[in-house]
Design a protein around this motif. Sequence first.
Motif, PDB file in Angstrom:
ATOM      1  N   HIS A  61      40.295  36.459  41.144  1.00  0.00           N
ATOM      2  CA  HIS A  61      40.981  37.204  40.087  1.00  0.00           C
ATOM      3  C   HIS A  61      40.453  38.630  40.001  1.00  0.00           C
ATOM      4  O   HIS A  61      41.238  39.579  39.893  1.00  0.00           O
ATOM      5  N   GLU A  62      39.144  38.783  40.063  1.00  0.00           N
ATOM      6  CA  GLU A  62      38.566  40.128  40.003  1.00  0.00           C
ATOM      7  C   GLU A  62      38.970  40.948  41.220  1.00  0.00           C
ATOM      8  O   GLU A  62      39.312  42.127  41.106  1.00  0.00           O
ATOM      9  N   LEU A  63      38.927  40.316  42.392  1.00  0.00           N
ATOM     10  CA  LEU A  63      39.313  41.022  43.614  1.00  0.00           C
ATOM     11  C   LEU A  63      40.799  41.377  43.608  1.00  0.00           C
ATOM     12  O   LEU A  63      41.191  42.456  44.066  1.00  0.00           O
ATOM     13  N   VAL A  64      41.630  40.485  43.092  1.00  0.00           N
ATOM     14  CA  VAL A  64      43.072  40.746  43.008  1.00  0.00           C
ATOM     15  C   VAL A  64      43.338  41.914  42.064  1.00  0.00           C
ATOM     16  O   VAL A  64      44.131  42.807  42.378  1.00  0.00           O
ATOM     17  N   ARG A  65      42.675  41.912  40.925  1.00  0.00           N
ATOM     18  CA  ARG A  65      42.856  43.019  39.973  1.00  0.00           C
ATOM     19  C   ARG A  65      42.460  44.348  40.616  1.00  0.00           C
ATOM     20  O   ARG A  65      43.177  45.343  40.511  1.00  0.00           O
ATOM     21  N   ALA A  66      41.301  44.358  41.275  1.00  0.00           N
ATOM     22  CA  ALA A  66      40.827  45.591  41.920  1.00  0.00           C
ATOM     23  C   ALA A  66      41.774  46.004  43.048  1.00  0.00           C
ATOM     24  O   ALA A  66      42.109  47.188  43.196  1.00  0.00           O
ATOM     25  N   SER A  67      42.224  45.031  43.834  1.00  0.00           N
ATOM     26  CA  SER A  67      43.161  45.334  44.922  1.00  0.00           C
ATOM     27  C   SER A  67      44.465  45.896  44.387  1.00  0.00           C
ATOM     28  O   SER A  67      45.043  46.817  44.976  1.00  0.00           O
ATOM     29  N   GLY A  68      44.927  45.331  43.285  1.00  0.00           N
ATOM     30  CA  GLY A  68      46.159  45.809  42.660  1.00  0.00           C
ATOM     31  C   GLY A  68      46.052  47.256  42.194  1.00  0.00           C
ATOM     32  O   GLY A  68      47.062  47.952  42.086  1.00  0.00           O
TER      33      GLY A  68
END
Length: 196
Positions: A20-27
């Motif tokens: 979730h954290e990586l997805v948010r940052a990637s987004g």
Amino acid sequence: MSPESENALLAPALAADEDHELVRASGRGDMRAFEALYRRHSRRIYAVVWRLCGGQAARAEDLVQEAFLRAWQALPGFRFQSAFSTWLHRLAVNTALMELRSRSGGQELETDDAALEWQASADTAGQRTREQLDLERAVATLPERARAVLVLYDIEGWKHEEIAAELGMAVGSSKAQLHRARNLLRTRLGEEHERD
């Protein structure tokens, strides 16, 4: 409960939180976060796409790259309604299936043993058993639609209704393709073992 057991139970939840954290940052455009997602999920994605492609490594690699490119483009709109791994897996399968559909009506892949010689060598770790190799080779020789139904139903756990919708066929056709694929596998695996 032992600490090891507790850690084993928490591991999936921790991985999902990290995703979730990586997805948010990637987004938000963080390439390092996206690279971490790629490293974490690319092997599993490659495995299913490779099976859908009949063991064609270069084709599978291209489709994995295409799936991750589509994921990168779609991440800003990711709504966290499912686990990222589930969403990515479905996106990759859909990418591979779209490519299969675009090829349908075209040439079928070669299905003789000479076309599959490259698969006769052991994997890089040298741990693949002969039976696994026989099964992978036999699956790779299946016609594309029969192979896709077999992989999605027997390996990925999809329902016939989902397969039918994704492949643009009737539910009955999905069931018939699965039956066909299993019969062809039985025949081909029987022939392999008779040659020994």
